[in-house]
Write a protein that holds these residues in place. Structure first.
Motif, PDB file in Angstrom:
ATOM      1  N   THR A 126       0.861  -1.188   0.000  1.00 28.84           N
ATOM      2  CA  THR A 126       0.000   0.000   0.000  1.00 28.84           C
ATOM      3  C   THR A 126       0.901   1.242   0.000  1.00 28.84           C
ATOM      4  O   THR A 126       2.059   1.162   0.431  1.00 28.84           O
ATOM      5  N   PRO A 127       0.403   2.390  -0.442  1.00 28.92           N
ATOM      6  CA  PRO A 127       1.249   3.601  -0.442  1.00 28.92           C
ATOM      7  C   PRO A 127       1.848   3.924   0.935  1.00 28.92           C
ATOM      8  O   PRO A 127       3.040   4.230   1.003  1.00 28.92           O
ATOM      9  N   PRO A 128       1.076   3.846   2.041  1.00 28.50           N
ATOM     10  CA  PRO A 128       1.721   4.142   3.340  1.00 28.50           C
ATOM     11  C   PRO A 128       2.843   3.156   3.664  1.00 28.50           C
ATOM     12  O   PRO A 128       3.874   3.542   4.223  1.00 28.50           O
ATOM     13  N   GLU A 129       2.642   1.901   3.288  1.00 28.37           N
ATOM     14  CA  GLU A 129       3.683   0.905   3.553  1.00 28.37           C
ATOM     15  C   GLU A 129       4.914   1.172   2.689  1.00 28.37           C
ATOM     16  O   GLU A 129       6.053   1.065   3.159  1.00 28.37           O
ATOM     17  N   MET A 130       4.696   1.535   1.436  1.00 29.79           N
ATOM     18  CA  MET A 130       5.831   1.801   0.543  1.00 29.79           C
ATOM     19  C   MET A 130       6.637   3.011   1.028  1.00 29.79           C
ATOM     20  O   MET A 130       7.860   3.010   0.950  1.00 29.79           O
ATOM     21  N   ARG A 131       5.929   4.032   1.539  1.00 35.20           N
ATOM     22  CA  ARG A 131       6.644   5.212   2.059  1.00 35.20           C
ATOM     23  C   ARG A 131       7.515   4.822   3.254  1.00 35.20           C
ATOM     24  O   ARG A 131       8.662   5.238   3.363  1.00 35.20           O
ATOM     25  N   LEU A 132       6.952   4.003   4.132  1.00 34.44           N
ATOM     26  CA  LEU A 132       7.707   3.576   5.308  1.00 34.44           C
ATOM     27  C   LEU A 132       8.902   2.716   4.887  1.00 34.44           C
ATOM     28  O   LEU A 132      10.013   2.894   5.386  1.00 34.44           O
ATOM     29  N   ARG A 133       8.669   1.791   3.962  1.00 39.49           N
ATOM     30  CA  ARG A 133       9.760   0.918   3.517  1.00 39.49           C
ATOM     31  C   ARG A 133      10.890   1.724   2.908  1.00 39.49           C
ATOM     32  O   ARG A 133      12.066   1.466   3.172  1.00 39.49           O
ATOM     33  N   SER A 134      10.560   2.685   2.086  1.00 33.90           N
ATOM     34  CA  SER A 134      11.634   3.425   1.425  1.00 33.90           C
ATOM     35  C   SER A 134      12.368   4.312   2.434  1.00 33.90           C
ATOM     36  O   SER A 134      13.580   4.477   2.350  1.00 33.90           O
ATOM     37  N   GLU A 135      11.641   4.814   3.429  1.00 32.54           N
ATOM     38  CA  GLU A 135      12.284   5.606   4.477  1.00 32.54           C
ATOM     39  C   GLU A 135      13.265   4.744   5.282  1.00 32.54           C
ATOM     40  O   GLU A 135      14.387   5.153   5.563  1.00 32.54           O
ATOM     41  N   LEU A 136      12.840   3.541   5.641  1.00 29.43           N
ATOM     42  CA  LEU A 136      13.713   2.650   6.409  1.00 29.43           C
ATOM     43  C   LEU A 136      14.908   2.205   5.572  1.00 29.43           C
ATOM     44  O   LEU A 136      16.037   2.134   6.051  1.00 29.43           O
ATOM     45  N   HIS A 137      14.636   1.907   4.311  1.00 25.98           N
ATOM     46  CA  HIS A 137      15.702   1.438   3.425  1.00 25.98           C
ATOM     47  C   HIS A 137      16.762   2.519   3.259  1.00 25.98           C
ATOM     48  O   HIS A 137      17.966   2.235   3.264  1.00 25.98           O
ATOM     49  N   SER A 138      16.329   3.771   3.155  1.00 30.17           N
ATOM     50  CA  SER A 138      17.288   4.863   2.961  1.00 30.17           C
ATOM     51  C   SER A 138      18.151   5.069   4.194  1.00 30.17           C
ATOM     52  O   SER A 138      19.199   5.702   4.129  1.00 30.17           O
ATOM     53  N   ARG A 139      17.704   4.535   5.333  1.00 35.32           N
ATOM     54  CA  ARG A 139      18.513   4.627   6.562  1.00 35.32           C
ATOM     55  C   ARG A 139      19.403   3.407   6.741  1.00 35.32           C
ATOM     56  O   ARG A 139      20.025   3.243   7.793  1.00 35.32           O
ATOM     57  N   GLY A 140      19.412   2.553   5.750  1.00 33.64           N
ATOM     58  CA  GLY A 140      20.294   1.396   5.802  1.00 33.64           C
ATOM     59  C   GLY A 140      19.711   0.201   6.536  1.00 33.64           C
ATOM     60  O   GLY A 140      20.410  -0.772   6.787  1.00 33.64           O
ATOM     61  N   LEU A 141      18.418   0.276   6.866  1.00 32.52           N
ATOM     62  CA  LEU A 141      17.803  -0.857   7.562  1.00 32.52           C
ATOM     63  C   LEU A 141      17.308  -1.868   6.528  1.00 32.52           C
ATOM     64  O   LEU A 141      16.767  -1.491   5.492  1.00 32.52           O
ATOM     65  N   ARG A 142      17.499  -3.134   6.830  1.00 35.63           N
ATOM     66  CA  ARG A 142      17.075  -4.195   5.919  1.00 35.63           C
ATOM     67  C   ARG A 142      16.109  -5.121   6.635  1.00 35.63           C
ATOM     68  O   ARG A 142      16.269  -5.415   7.808  1.00 35.63           O
ATOM     69  N   TYR A 143      15.119  -5.596   5.890  1.00 32.09           N
ATOM     70  CA  TYR A 143      14.018  -6.327   6.499  1.00 32.09           C
ATOM     71  C   TYR A 143      13.407  -7.236   5.448  1.00 32.09           C
ATOM     72  O   TYR A 143      13.624  -7.064   4.254  1.00 32.09           O
ATOM     73  N   ARG A 144      12.631  -8.182   5.911  1.00 23.89           N
ATOM     74  CA  ARG A 144      11.852  -9.009   4.996  1.00 23.89           C
ATOM     75  C   ARG A 144      10.456  -8.411   4.877  1.00 23.89           C
ATOM     76  O   ARG A 144       9.941  -7.816   5.814  1.00 23.89           O
ATOM     77  N   VAL A 145       9.871  -8.585   3.714  1.00 25.88           N
ATOM     78  CA  VAL A 145       8.563  -8.001   3.430  1.00 25.88           C
ATOM     79  C   VAL A 145       7.497  -9.091   3.388  1.00 25.88           C
ATOM     80  O   VAL A 145       7.720 -10.157   2.800  1.00 25.88           O
ATOM     81  N   ASP A 146       6.365  -8.829   4.040  1.00 27.66           N
ATOM     82  CA  ASP A 146       5.225  -9.743   4.019  1.00 27.66           C
ATOM     83  C   ASP A 146       5.656 -11.157   4.393  1.00 27.66           C
ATOM     84  O   ASP A 146       5.491 -12.094   3.628  1.00 27.66           O
ATOM     85  N   ALA A 147       6.209 -11.279   5.561  1.00 26.16           N
ATOM     86  CA  ALA A 147       6.790 -12.549   5.978  1.00 26.16           C
ATOM     87  C   ALA A 147       6.131 -13.047   7.258  1.00 26.16           C
ATOM     88  O   ALA A 147       5.648 -12.259   8.072  1.00 26.16           O
ATOM     89  N   GLY A 148       6.109 -14.363   7.427  1.00 27.25           N
ATOM     90  CA  GLY A 148       5.609 -14.954   8.656  1.00 27.25           C
ATOM     91  C   GLY A 148       6.739 -14.988   9.676  1.00 27.25           C
ATOM     92  O   GLY A 148       7.714 -15.693   9.475  1.00 27.25           O
ATOM     93  N   PRO A 149       6.616 -14.230  10.770  1.00 25.88           N
ATOM     94  CA  PRO A 149       7.725 -14.188  11.736  1.00 25.88           C
ATOM     95  C   PRO A 149       7.951 -15.521  12.443  1.00 25.88           C
ATOM     96  O   PRO A 149       9.089 -15.902  12.693  1.00 25.88           O
ATOM     97  N   LEU A 150       6.867 -16.213  12.754  1.00 32.94           N
ATOM     98  CA  LEU A 150       6.995 -17.433  13.547  1.00 32.94           C
ATOM     99  C   LEU A 150       6.568 -18.644  12.745  1.00 32.94           C
ATOM    100  O   LEU A 150       5.454 -18.668  12.213  1.00 32.94           O
ATOM    101  N   PRO A 151       7.412 -19.663  12.691  1.00 31.42           N
ATOM    102  CA  PRO A 151       6.963 -20.903  12.066  1.00 31.42           C
ATOM    103  C   PRO A 151       5.784 -21.452  12.868  1.00 31.42           C
ATOM    104  O   PRO A 151       5.809 -21.412  14.088  1.00 31.42           O
ATOM    105  N   GLY A 152       4.767 -21.895  12.209  1.00 32.48           N
ATOM    106  CA  GLY A 152       3.624 -22.464  12.917  1.00 32.48           C
ATOM    107  C   GLY A 152       2.549 -21.451  13.246  1.00 32.48           C
ATOM    108  O   GLY A 152       1.427 -21.826  13.561  1.00 32.48           O
TER     109      GLY A 152
END
Ligand code: ZN
Length: 123
Positions: A9-35
């Motif tokens: 979504t646009p709000p999510e994309m804005r947040l992602r690009s802001e975090l990315h520009s700060r050098g933070l790396r993350y997985r997108v749309d991921a299940g944090p916990l197995p199970g």
């Protein structure tokens, strides 16, 4: 019928690009916990942090919730279920030692990124 959890979504994309520009790396749309069949919008596996960008309508934002005129009761039940599911997801993740951050779609992306960056760097 739109899905509750939407990707890119646009709000999510804005947040992602802001975090990315700060050098933070993350997985997108991921299940944090197995199970646990819940997905987070952003996952920082190393520091065990899950970020959700919640849409004001689907997640019942107290500031911006506006109910559709038709089928009011049906919508109240539906959104009520979404909110309960969110709280349940938070509880499951926290019980497993994860940090949960929820960002409303109306929040300023820079301020939300500040909050997330602080937590990631402090972890
Ligand atoms: Zn809102």
């Amino acid at each position: 019928m739109r899905k509750v959890r939407q990707r890119d979504t646009p709000p999510e994309m804005r947040l992602r690009s802001e975090l990315h520009s700060r050098g933070l790396r993350y997985r997108v749309d991921a299940g944090p916990l197995p199970g646990l069949r819940r997905r987070a919008d952003l996952v920082f596996p190393r520091v065990r942090m899950a970020v959700f960008v919640d849409g004001c309508f689907w997640h019942g934002c107290p500031d911006h919730m506006t109910w559709p005129a038709a089928n009011r009761r049906w919508w109240e039940e539906k959104i009520g279920r979404n909110i309960r599911r969110d709280r349940d997801t938070d509880a499951e993740l926290r019980a497993a030692g994860w940090r949960v951050v929820r960002v409303w779609e109306h929040e300023n992306a820079v301020q939300a990124a500040d909050r997330i960056e602080r937590l990631v760097r402090a972890a």
